[in-house]
Write a protein that holds these residues in place. Structure first.
Motif, PDB file in Angstrom:
ATOM      1  N   GLU A 213       1.087  -1.187   0.015  1.00  0.00           N
ATOM      2  CA  GLU A 213       0.033  -0.017   0.201  1.00  0.00           C
ATOM      3  C   GLU A 213       0.882   1.154  -0.060  1.00  0.00           C
ATOM      4  N   GLU A 214       0.614   2.174  -0.989  1.00  0.00           N
ATOM      5  CA  GLU A 214       1.348   3.491  -0.850  1.00  0.00           C
ATOM      6  C   GLU A 214       0.856   4.231   0.438  1.00  0.00           C
ATOM      7  N   LYS A 215      -0.413   4.067   0.567  1.00  0.00           N
ATOM      8  CA  LYS A 215      -0.906   4.865   1.824  1.00  0.00           C
ATOM      9  C   LYS A 215      -1.846   3.841   2.373  1.00  0.00           C
ATOM     10  N   PRO A 216      -2.074   3.871   4.015  1.00  0.00           N
ATOM     11  CA  PRO A 216      -2.934   2.968   4.610  1.00  0.00           C
ATOM     12  C   PRO A 216      -4.263   2.960   3.995  1.00  0.00           C
ATOM     13  N   GLY A 217      -4.929   1.725   3.634  1.00  0.00           N
ATOM     14  CA  GLY A 217      -6.073   1.577   3.366  1.00  0.00           C
ATOM     15  C   GLY A 217      -6.435   1.687   2.084  1.00  0.00           C
ATOM     16  N   ILE A 218      -5.541   2.106   1.125  1.00  0.00           N
ATOM     17  CA  ILE A 218      -5.694   2.554  -0.372  1.00  0.00           C
ATOM     18  C   ILE A 218      -4.853   1.337  -1.126  1.00  0.00           C
ATOM     19  N   PRO A 219      -5.656   0.669  -1.995  1.00  0.00           N
ATOM     20  CA  PRO A 219      -4.876  -0.523  -2.874  1.00  0.00           C
ATOM     21  C   PRO A 219      -3.680   0.104  -3.584  1.00  0.00           C
ATOM     22  N   PRO A 220      -2.653  -0.694  -3.651  1.00  0.00           N
ATOM     23  CA  PRO A 220      -1.605  -0.297  -4.209  1.00  0.00           C
ATOM     24  C   PRO A 220      -1.622   0.108  -5.859  1.00  0.00           C
ATOM     25  N   PRO A 221      -1.171   1.270  -6.119  1.00  0.00           N
ATOM     26  CA  PRO A 221      -1.344   1.563  -7.591  1.00  0.00           C
ATOM     27  C   PRO A 221      -0.476   1.031  -8.560  1.00  0.00           C
ATOM     28  N   PRO A 222      -0.486   0.937  -9.831  1.00  0.00           N
ATOM     29  CA  PRO A 222       0.624   0.123 -10.501  1.00  0.00           C
ATOM     30  C   PRO A 222       1.793   0.837 -10.540  1.00  0.00           C
ATOM     31  N   LYS A 223       1.994   1.994 -10.504  1.00  0.00           N
ATOM     32  CA  LYS A 223       3.393   2.856 -10.266  1.00  0.00           C
ATOM     33  C   LYS A 223       3.804   2.481  -9.184  1.00  0.00           C
ATOM     34  N   HIS A 224       3.370   2.553  -7.666  1.00  0.00           N
ATOM     35  CA  HIS A 224       3.928   2.019  -6.600  1.00  0.00           C
ATOM     36  C   HIS A 224       4.300   0.508  -6.691  1.00  0.00           C
ATOM     37  N   ARG A 225       3.580  -0.214  -7.142  1.00  0.00           N
ATOM     38  CA  ARG A 225       3.611  -1.556  -7.511  1.00  0.00           C
ATOM     39  C   ARG A 225       5.015  -1.813  -8.214  1.00  0.00           C
ATOM     40  N   ASP A 226       5.233  -1.288  -9.148  1.00  0.00           N
ATOM     41  CA  ASP A 226       6.520  -1.389  -9.845  1.00  0.00           C
ATOM     42  C   ASP A 226       7.679  -1.001  -9.261  1.00  0.00           C
ATOM     43  N   ALA A 227       7.481   0.120  -8.388  1.00  0.00           N
ATOM     44  CA  ALA A 227       8.580   0.759  -7.646  1.00  0.00           C
ATOM     45  C   ALA A 227       8.876  -0.420  -6.408  1.00  0.00           C
ATOM     46  N   VAL A 228       7.890  -1.167  -5.846  1.00  0.00           N
ATOM     47  CA  VAL A 228       8.123  -2.031  -5.000  1.00  0.00           C
ATOM     48  C   VAL A 228       9.055  -3.255  -5.470  1.00  0.00           C
ATOM     49  N   VAL A 229       8.665  -3.527  -6.880  1.00  0.00           N
ATOM     50  CA  VAL A 229       9.321  -4.570  -7.458  1.00  0.00           C
ATOM     51  C   VAL A 229      10.830  -4.238  -7.452  1.00  0.00           C
ATOM     52  N   GLU A 230      11.165  -3.142  -7.923  1.00  0.00           N
ATOM     53  CA  GLU A 230      12.799  -2.627  -7.997  1.00  0.00           C
ATOM     54  C   GLU A 230      13.299  -2.588  -6.589  1.00  0.00           C
ATOM     55  N   GLN A 231      12.456  -2.507  -5.779  1.00  0.00           N
ATOM     56  CA  GLN A 231      12.911  -2.289  -4.377  1.00  0.00           C
ATOM     57  C   GLN A 231      13.410  -3.481  -3.689  1.00  0.00           C
ATOM     58  N   ILE A 232      12.429  -4.673  -4.059  1.00  0.00           N
ATOM     59  CA  ILE A 232      12.653  -5.941  -3.391  1.00  0.00           C
ATOM     60  C   ILE A 232      13.871  -6.531  -4.441  1.00  0.00           C
ATOM     61  N   LYS A 233      14.147  -6.213  -5.576  1.00  0.00           N
ATOM     62  CA  LYS A 233      15.134  -7.074  -6.302  1.00  0.00           C
ATOM     63  C   LYS A 233      16.468  -6.157  -5.930  1.00  0.00           C
ATOM     64  N   ARG A 234      16.495  -4.920  -5.456  1.00  0.00           N
ATOM     65  CA  ARG A 234      17.525  -4.237  -4.972  1.00  0.00           C
ATOM     66  C   ARG A 234      18.186  -4.658  -3.815  1.00  0.00           C
ATOM     67  N   ASP A 235      16.878  -4.667  -2.780  1.00  0.00           N
ATOM     68  CA  ASP A 235      17.452  -4.909  -1.054  1.00  0.00           C
ATOM     69  C   ASP A 235      17.245  -6.476  -0.944  1.00  0.00           C
ATOM     70  N   ASN A 236      17.225  -7.406  -1.905  1.00  0.00           N
ATOM     71  CA  ASN A 236      17.133  -8.992  -1.753  1.00  0.00           C
ATOM     72  C   ASN A 236      16.191  -9.095  -0.666  1.00  0.00           C
ATOM     73  N   ILE A 237      14.840  -8.725  -0.862  1.00  0.00           N
ATOM     74  CA  ILE A 237      13.685  -9.172   0.082  1.00  0.00           C
ATOM     75  C   ILE A 237      13.267 -10.492  -0.333  1.00  0.00           C
ATOM     76  N   LYS A 238      12.842 -11.216   0.706  1.00  0.00           N
ATOM     77  CA  LYS A 238      12.502 -12.672   0.388  1.00  0.00           C
ATOM     78  C   LYS A 238      11.209 -12.928   0.804  1.00  0.00           C
ATOM     79  N   VAL A 239      10.481 -11.897   1.313  1.00  0.00           N
ATOM     80  CA  VAL A 239       9.142 -12.128   2.067  1.00  0.00           C
ATOM     81  C   VAL A 239       8.269 -11.020   1.786  1.00  0.00           C
ATOM     82  N   ILE A 240       6.849 -11.390   1.424  1.00  0.00           N
ATOM     83  CA  ILE A 240       5.921 -10.449   1.386  1.00  0.00           C
ATOM     84  C   ILE A 240       4.788 -10.842   2.487  1.00  0.00           C
ATOM     85  N   LEU A 241       4.701 -10.206   3.376  1.00  0.00           N
ATOM     86  CA  LEU A 241       3.406 -10.666   4.213  1.00  0.00           C
ATOM     87  C   LEU A 241       2.344  -9.920   3.779  1.00  0.00           C
TER      88      LEU A 241
END
Length: 339
Positions: free
Chosen positions: A259-287
């Motif tokens: 969520e970019e903001k609490p209670g609001i579903p993730p917009p595509p632009k933010h979702r794609d930014a999360v993809v890049e962050q997960i790749k960059r930071d080697n994050i293994k888990v999404i709760l």
């Protein structure tokens, strides 16, 4: 102050077994973690039920006439507060029960005195739909759960003073169980009197491990803190700001939310930014809390190496989390599968 005219509430909860409610305080809670801890503290002196389905998003529950009726004859209404279950106001208003109106002894906000995180400096719809009073997911920190239990025990004693000693005994028993789960029996027995209070204070201050080493007690640590050692610093992405308290207590590193903001579903632009962050930071888990769609999480997982964990956050949401202790164990065990 007990209510002995409990026909309606007993019929709603127990069908024809009205006698089970007699001579007990009747308590209604919004959420099931509150039902659980009230039952632990109130023991045989209370009859308690919860309004929300534990699988449901606690932010969004629609009050029904049945809920209003259930609140009509009760002695105590307990809500979590901090804006999480603000829908409770509609139930209280429609209950016709003067005892449970805010300001009266029959109404309790259970999170009083709990240290609240993420208090906004500015309240605006631009920041999202929820959390205007700070992050409300306090119960996922077991140390906060002990404060909630203390608040409930105090209020039960106020309403039913003749059983005050019983409620205090039940409270101490519950807090000891949480301490054993957190630190382990051996460490508590070694330190002795007030061990739970001492260790809880050290944990809150963030110096538990260094204090234990200075006392040569670190090898005696067990329980949830020992189990969580392998998780220390683990980077985690979550759908919602649900795990802020849990992560701080057990050393996880929540690096962001879908969520970019609490209670609001993730917009595509933010979702794609999360993809890049997960790749960059080697994050293994999404709760991903069980009541949120996994569409965005699944999309992100398909673009990265991260795994999506569907998680329960309330007591009773599934058979494996039918107690608070099992709920915390369940969350820790889920995360440990990634290490």
């Amino acid at each position: 102050m007990k209510s002995y005219s409990l026909v309606l509430i007993c019929l709603l909860i127990f069908g024809s077994s009205i006698g089970v409610c007699q001579n007990k305080l009747n308590v209604l809670t919004t959420l099931n973690y509150l039902r659980y801890v009230t039952q632990q503290v109130g023991g045989e002196k209370v009859e308690v039920s919860a309004l929300a389905n534990p699988k449901q998003d606690p932010h969004y529950v629609t009050p029904t006439p049945r809920m209003n009726q259930a609140a009509n004859g009760i002695d105590l209404f307990i809500e979590s507060g901090l804006g999480l279950d603000s829908w409770a106001k509609n139930v209280i208003d429609a209950s016709g029960n003067p005892k449970i109106q805010p300001g009266n002894p029959g109404h309790l906000v259970a999170t009083i005195n709990v240290p609240v995180k993420e208090l906004p400096t500015e309240v605006s719809r631009a920041w999202g739909d929820i959390h205007p009073q700070g992050n409300p997911h306090v119960w996922l920190d077991p140390l906060n759960m002990k404060i909630v239990a203390e608040n409930i025990a105090e209020r039960l004693s106020k309403l039913d003073g003749t059983n005050s000693a019983y409620y205090q005994q039940q409270l101490e028993s519950f807090k000891h169980r949480i301490d054993v789960a957190l630190f382990g029996d051996e460490l508590l027995n070694t330190i002795g009197k007030k061990a739970g209070d001492i260790l809880s204070r050290k944990a809150k201050n963030g110096d538990l491990q260094s204090w234990l080493k200075s006392k040569k007690l670190d090898t005696k640590l067990n329980g949830w803190f020992k189990k969580a050692e392998r998780l220390n610093g683990t980077k985690v992405m979550s759908y919602h700001k649900t795990y802020v308290y849990f992560s701080e207590r057990f050393g996880l590193n929540i690096v962001g939310e879908l969520e970019e903001k609490p209670g609001i579903p993730p917009p595509p632009k933010h979702r794609d930014a999360v993809v890049e962050q997960i790749k960059r930071d080697n994050i293994k888990v999404i709760l991903n809390d069980n009541f949120y769609s996994t569409e965005a999480a699944d999309y992100i997982a398909s673009k990265t190496q991260a795994k999506v964990f569907l998680t329960y956050i309330d007591v009773g949401a599934a058979p494996e989390v039918d107690t608070y202790e099992k709920l915390i164990n369940y969350l820790l065990d889920k995360l440990l599968t990634t290490n």
